[in-house]
Design a protein around this motif. Structure first.
Motif, mmCIF file in Angstrom:
data_model
loop_
_atom_site.group_PDB
_atom_site.id
_atom_site.type_symbol
_atom_site.label_atom_id
_atom_site.label_comp_id
_atom_site.label_asym_id
_atom_site.label_seq_id
_atom_site.Cartn_x
_atom_site.Cartn_y
_atom_site.Cartn_z
ATOM 1 N N THR A 1 -13.299 3.509 -0.322
ATOM 2 C CA THR A 1 -12.667 2.897 -1.804
ATOM 3 C C THR A 1 -13.542 1.734 -1.707
ATOM 4 O O THR A 1 -14.174 1.358 -3.038
ATOM 5 C CB THR A 1 -11.289 2.539 -1.454
ATOM 6 N N TYR B 1 -3.130 12.399 -2.496
ATOM 7 C CA TYR B 1 -3.872 12.118 -3.557
ATOM 8 C C TYR B 1 -5.244 12.237 -3.246
ATOM 9 O O TYR B 1 -6.185 12.524 -4.402
ATOM 10 C CB TYR B 1 -3.555 10.794 -4.159
ATOM 11 N N THR B 2 -5.800 11.889 -2.205
ATOM 12 C CA THR B 2 -7.162 11.741 -1.801
ATOM 13 C C THR B 2 -7.605 12.562 -0.705
ATOM 14 O O THR B 2 -8.789 12.750 -0.481
ATOM 15 C CB THR B 2 -7.381 10.148 -1.438
ATOM 16 N N TYR C 1 -1.913 6.316 -7.750
ATOM 17 C CA TYR C 1 -0.932 5.598 -7.156
ATOM 18 C C TYR C 1 -1.299 4.084 -7.252
ATOM 19 O O TYR C 1 -0.892 3.271 -6.399
ATOM 20 C CB TYR C 1 -0.602 5.974 -5.900
ATOM 21 N N GLN D 1 -1.138 8.697 0.112
ATOM 22 C CA GLN D 1 -2.715 8.591 0.130
ATOM 23 C C GLN D 1 -3.150 9.842 0.288
ATOM 24 O O GLN D 1 -4.325 10.291 -0.106
ATOM 25 C CB GLN D 1 -3.063 7.635 1.372
ATOM 26 N N ARG D 2 -2.773 10.619 1.449
ATOM 27 C CA ARG D 2 -3.384 12.005 1.755
ATOM 28 C C ARG D 2 -3.186 13.024 0.774
ATOM 29 O O ARG D 2 -3.880 13.800 0.511
ATOM 30 C CB ARG D 2 -2.846 12.447 3.154
ATOM 31 N N ARG E 1 -4.745 3.482 -5.998
ATOM 32 C CA ARG E 1 -5.829 3.075 -5.280
ATOM 33 C C ARG E 1 -6.916 2.086 -5.578
ATOM 34 O O ARG E 1 -7.132 1.096 -4.936
ATOM 35 C CB ARG E 1 -6.477 4.458 -4.837
ATOM 36 N N LEU F 1 -9.796 5.816 4.312
ATOM 37 C CA LEU F 1 -9.795 5.807 3.039
ATOM 38 C C LEU F 1 -10.460 4.567 2.438
ATOM 39 O O LEU F 1 -11.010 4.287 1.353
ATOM 40 C CB LEU F 1 -8.485 6.092 2.494
ATOM 41 N N SER G 1 -6.319 8.912 4.519
ATOM 42 C CA SER G 1 -5.355 7.586 4.395
ATOM 43 C C SER G 1 -6.228 6.470 5.187
ATOM 44 O O SER G 1 -7.114 6.696 5.958
ATOM 45 C CB SER G 1 -4.148 8.102 4.885
ATOM 46 N N SER H 1 0.808 6.657 3.949
ATOM 47 C CA SER H 1 -0.061 7.374 4.503
ATOM 48 C C SER H 1 -0.013 8.849 3.742
ATOM 49 O O SER H 1 -0.997 9.600 3.431
ATOM 50 C CB SER H 1 -0.101 7.583 5.945
ATOM 51 N N MET I 1 0.928 -1.012 -0.034
ATOM 52 C CA MET I 1 -0.167 -0.062 -0.008
ATOM 53 C C MET I 1 0.884 1.098 0.077
ATOM 54 O O MET I 1 2.036 1.214 0.618
ATOM 55 C CB MET I 1 -1.009 0.017 1.347
#
Length: 117
Positions: free
Chosen positions: A22, A10-11, A53, A7-8, A55, A18, A14, A4, A1
């Motif tokens: 998802t 991009y979205t 990335y 993830q944060r 997801r 997240l 996290s 964090s 994965m």
């Protein structure tokens, strides 16, 4: 994965929060695909257009074979993050920012484009 921080970036979220966003979307894709096509998504050719990335790709791997899932993104960094995470080097590709064609030589049963337009 992805980390964090990635993830944060991009979205805006996290971790488990997240994931909780998802998985219902992927389940909705599966449900709507069956309702429209009359068949399960399993084994279908899927394009994750603007995959970031990876997801959604990670969750979509549960629904189709690795060689049936293609991801593209105009960000070389995003595609490199996919590769570092172990997503297919041949199936995840850089696309043009305003592509005139897709970076794949196949047809798809489903094209996912989340937060692109």
């Amino acid at each position: 994965m992805a980390s964090s921080a990635v993830q944060r970036r991009y979205t805006g979220n996290s971790g488990s929060a997240l994931l909780a966003q998802t998985l219902p979307f992927v389940e909705l894709l599966r449900h709507k695909f069956r309702a429209i096509r009359g068949t399960d998504l399993t084994g279908s050719r899927i394009l994750d257009f603007g995959c970031g990335y990876g997801r959604f790709a990670r969750a979509l791997y549960c629904l189709t074979d690795e060689d049936h899932l293609v991801g593209c993104d105009p960000s070389e960094k995003a595609i490199e993050l996919c590769h570092v995470a172990g997503l297919s080097r041949t199936q995840f590709r850089v696309s043009d920012h305003l592509p005139e064609s897709l970076p794949a030589d196949c047809d798809f049963e489903l094209i996912v484009s989340y937060s692109v337009f």
